[in-house]
Scaffold this active site. Structure first.
Site, PDB file in Angstrom:
ATOM      1  N   SER A 142     -43.108  19.206  36.098  1.00 41.73           N
ATOM      2  CA  SER A 142     -42.036  18.963  36.805  1.00 41.73           C
ATOM      3  C   SER A 142     -41.834  17.063  37.108  1.00 41.73           C
ATOM      4  O   SER A 142     -42.795  16.869  36.394  1.00 41.73           O
ATOM      5  CB  SER A 142     -42.253  18.934  39.191  1.00 41.73           C
ATOM      6  OG  SER A 142     -41.809  18.107  39.717  1.00 41.73           O
ATOM      7  N   TYR A 155     -47.872  18.887  45.695  1.00 40.39           N
ATOM      8  CA  TYR A 155     -46.701  18.424  44.762  1.00 40.39           C
ATOM      9  C   TYR A 155     -46.883  17.757  43.994  1.00 40.39           C
ATOM     10  O   TYR A 155     -47.041  18.221  43.035  1.00 40.39           O
ATOM     11  CB  TYR A 155     -45.671  18.742  45.623  1.00 40.39           C
ATOM     12  CG  TYR A 155     -44.823  19.185  44.714  1.00 40.39           C
ATOM     13  CD1 TYR A 155     -44.522  21.043  44.665  1.00 40.39           C
ATOM     14  CD2 TYR A 155     -43.728  19.328  43.887  1.00 40.39           C
ATOM     15  CE1 TYR A 155     -43.704  21.246  43.538  1.00 40.39           C
ATOM     16  CE2 TYR A 155     -43.161  19.191  42.671  1.00 40.39           C
ATOM     17  CZ  TYR A 155     -43.207  20.234  43.248  1.00 40.39           C
ATOM     18  OH  TYR A 155     -41.318  21.307  41.985  1.00 40.39           O
TER      19      TYR A 155
HETATM   20  P1  NAD Z   1     -38.140  29.617  43.162  1.00 38.56           P
HETATM   21  O1  NAD Z   1     -39.028  29.426  44.946  1.00 38.56           O
HETATM   22  O2  NAD Z   1     -36.884  29.701  43.258  1.00 38.56           O
HETATM   23  O3  NAD Z   1     -39.407  30.190  42.178  1.00 38.56           O
HETATM   24  C1  NAD Z   1     -40.463  30.288  42.599  1.00 38.56           C
HETATM   25  C2  NAD Z   1     -41.288  31.515  42.461  1.00 38.56           C
HETATM   26  O4  NAD Z   1     -42.612  32.038  42.695  1.00 38.56           O
HETATM   27  C3  NAD Z   1     -40.993  33.030  43.082  1.00 38.56           C
HETATM   28  O5  NAD Z   1     -40.782  33.865  42.143  1.00 38.56           O
HETATM   29  C4  NAD Z   1     -42.040  33.650  44.096  1.00 38.56           C
HETATM   30  O6  NAD Z   1     -41.577  34.494  44.343  1.00 38.56           O
HETATM   31  C5  NAD Z   1     -42.817  32.598  43.137  1.00 38.56           C
HETATM   32  N1  NAD Z   1     -44.628  32.556  44.241  1.00 38.56           N
HETATM   33  C6  NAD Z   1     -44.520  31.739  44.992  1.00 38.56           C
HETATM   34  N2  NAD Z   1     -45.470  32.021  45.204  1.00 38.56           N
HETATM   35  C7  NAD Z   1     -46.241  33.100  44.973  1.00 38.56           C
HETATM   36  C8  NAD Z   1     -47.562  32.863  44.665  1.00 38.56           C
HETATM   37  N3  NAD Z   1     -48.558  32.628  45.775  1.00 38.56           N
HETATM   38  N4  NAD Z   1     -47.637  34.548  43.789  1.00 38.56           N
HETATM   39  C9  NAD Z   1     -47.258  34.851  43.407  1.00 38.56           C
HETATM   40  N5  NAD Z   1     -45.487  34.015  42.334  1.00 38.56           N
HETATM   41  C10 NAD Z   1     -45.022  32.919  44.299  1.00 38.56           C
HETATM   42  O7  NAD Z   1     -38.312  28.189  42.831  1.00 38.56           O
HETATM   43  P2  NAD Z   1     -38.364  27.546  41.196  1.00 38.56           P
HETATM   44  O8  NAD Z   1     -37.461  26.134  41.824  1.00 38.56           O
HETATM   45  O9  NAD Z   1     -37.674  28.502  41.025  1.00 38.56           O
HETATM   46  O10 NAD Z   1     -39.676  27.065  41.199  1.00 38.56           O
HETATM   47  C11 NAD Z   1     -40.715  27.279  39.936  1.00 38.56           C
HETATM   48  C12 NAD Z   1     -41.089  26.470  39.321  1.00 38.56           C
HETATM   49  O11 NAD Z   1     -40.450  24.834  38.811  1.00 38.56           O
HETATM   50  C13 NAD Z   1     -42.595  25.420  40.157  1.00 38.56           C
HETATM   51  O12 NAD Z   1     -43.829  25.442  39.641  1.00 38.56           O
HETATM   52  C14 NAD Z   1     -41.518  24.254  41.090  1.00 38.56           C
HETATM   53  O13 NAD Z   1     -43.009  23.436  41.134  1.00 38.56           O
HETATM   54  C15 NAD Z   1     -40.732  24.033  39.613  1.00 38.56           C
HETATM   55  N6  NAD Z   1     -39.731  23.078  39.492  1.00 38.56           N
HETATM   56  C16 NAD Z   1     -38.693  23.187  40.128  1.00 38.56           C
HETATM   57  C17 NAD Z   1     -38.595  22.366  40.426  1.00 38.56           C
HETATM   58  C18 NAD Z   1     -36.651  22.511  41.328  1.00 38.56           C
HETATM   59  O14 NAD Z   1     -35.634  21.475  41.363  1.00 38.56           O
HETATM   60  N7  NAD Z   1     -36.059  23.413  41.431  1.00 38.56           N
HETATM   61  C19 NAD Z   1     -37.815  20.830  39.055  1.00 38.56           C
HETATM   62  C20 NAD Z   1     -39.538  20.647  39.156  1.00 38.56           C
HETATM   63  C21 NAD Z   1     -40.358  21.628  38.740  1.00 38.56           C
END
Ligand code: NAD
Length: 260
Positions: A142, A155
Site C-alpha cells: 500500500s 496497518y
Molecule cells: P477487500 O475487503 O475488498 O478484500 C479483502 C480480501 O481479503 C477479501 O477477499 C477477504 O475475504 C479476504 N480476507 C480478509 N481476511 C482474510 C483472512 N483472515 N483470510 C483469508 N482471506 C481474508 O479489500 P481490498 O481493498 O481489495 O484489499 C486487498 C489488499 O489491498 C489488502 O492487502 C489491502 O491492504 C490492500 N490495499 C487496499 C487499498 C484500497 O484502497 N482498497 C489500498 C492499498 C492497499
C-alpha cells in the site's frame, strides 16, 4: 503469456485480489482463489476467462491453514508458479485506543501471512526450471508501506513490514528466476475503503459522495481511485518476461499520493 502457470491469489473473493486473479487468468494462468464471503460468483468470473479455477478457504491468520493451502495449490494444477499475497484488513483508531486483538489480527493477516505463504511456496519455485528456479511473488502492500496516516498504526506497521519482506525475498533469490516485488496502491474503491467512506460520512453528517470527494482530495492529487483492473495490469507486467530483472521494488500506483 501465462498459459500453463498456476497463480494463487490470497484474499481474492473481492476487490483488488479478484482484479489481479482475473488479469492473470486473462493471460492464461490457472487460478487458486482464497478469501471469505461469496465464492461461486468470483469462481464463475475467473472460469469465464477460459482457465481452470480452484478455491481454498484458508484463514490467512492461521499458519497451519496457509500450509494446507500451499500444498493444495501445488496439487491442483501441478506446480505453484505465481503467489500474490493480497489478503488484508483495516481498522482505524488512535494508538492509545487501538484494540489489541485488532493489532494482532492486522499483523497476522496483512504481514505474517505473506511470510508463511512465501516460505512454503519458495522451495518448489527454487527447484523448478531445471533447478534454475522460476517464480513470481507479488506482495500487495500500500502507499502505507511507504508513508503513514494517523489512525492506522497496525496497518502502516504491517505494510512497511511487507515492503521489507519483499526486499529480503528478492535479495535471497536474486540469482534465480524468482522475483519478488510489492505493489503499493493509493485509494481503490473496494469494500475495505467503502467502510472508511461510510464512517466519514456518518461522523461528519455528510453524503457518501461528499465523503468520497473529501477522502480523495485529502491524499490523491489525481482525485481518482486506482482500479483493480489497473493493478491487475501491473501484476501481469511483473509476471511477464520483461519483469525478469525488476527485483525488490515497491511500485506505487497512487495518483501522486507519495509524490507530494
Ligand atoms: P477487500 O475487503 O475488498 O478484500 C479483502 C480480501 O481479503 C477479501 O477477499 C477477504 O475475504 C479476504 N480476507 C480478509 N481476511 C482474510 C483472512 N483472515 N483470510 C483469508 N482471506 C481474508 O479489500 P481490498 O481493498 O481489495 O484489499 C486487498 C489488499 O489491498 C489488502 O492487502 C489491502 O491492504 C490492500 N490495499 C487496499 C487499498 C484500497 O484502497 N482498497 C489500498 C492499498 C492497499
Amino acid at each position: 503469456m501465462l498459459t500453463g502457470k498456476t497463480a494463487l491469489v490470497t484474499g481474492s473473493t473481492s476487490g483488488i485480489g479478484l482484479g489481479i486473479a482475473k488479469a492473470l487468468a486473462a493471460q492464461g494462468a490457472n487460478i487458486v482463489l482464497n478469501g471469505f464471503g461469496d465464492v461461486d460468483g468470483p469462481k464463475a468470473e475467473v472460469a469465464a476467462l477460459g482457465v481452470q479455477v480452484a478455491y481454498h478457504g484458508a484463514d490467512m491468520s492461521k499458519p497451519a491453514e496457509i500450509e494446507d493451502m500451499i500444498k493444495f495449490a501445488a496439487a491442483q494444477f501441478g506446480q505453484l508458479d505465481i503467489l500474490v499475497n493480497n489478503a488484508g484488513i483495516q481498522h482505524v483508531a488512535k494508538i492509545e485506543a487501538f484494540p489489541v486483538d485488532k493489532w494482532d489480527a492486522i499483523l497476522a493477516i496483512n504481514l505474517s501471512s505473506a511470510f508463511h505463504a512465501t516460505r512454503l511456496a519458495l522451495p518448489a519455485m527454487q527447484a523448478s526450471n531445471d533447478g534454475k528456479g522460476w517464480g513470481r511473488i507479488i506482495n500487495v502492500a500500500s502507499v502505507h508501506g511507504l508513508v503513514g496516516s494517523a489512525g492506522k498504526s497496525a496497518y502502516v506497521a504491517a505494510k512497511h513490514g511487507i515492503v521489507g519482506l519483499t526486499k529480503v525475498t528478492a535479495l535471497e533469490n536474486a540469482t534465480t528466476g524468482i522475483t519478488c516485488n510489492a505493489i503499493c496502491p493509493g485509494w481503490v474503491l473496494t469494500p475495505l475503503v467503502q467502510k472508511q467512506v461510510d464512517a466519514r460520512a456518518a461522523a461528519e453528517g455528510i453524503s457518501i459522495d461528499a465523503a468520497t470527494q473529501e477522502l480523495l482530495g485529502e491524499k490523491e492529487p489525481s482525485k481518482q481511485f486506482t482500479t483493480p483492473e489497473e493493478l491487475g495490469a501491473l501484476a501481469v507486467f511483473l509476471c511477464s518476461p520483461a519483469g525478469n530483472n525488476v527485483r525488490g521494488v515497491a511500485w506505487n500506483m497512487d495518483g501522486g499520493w507519495t509524490a507530494q
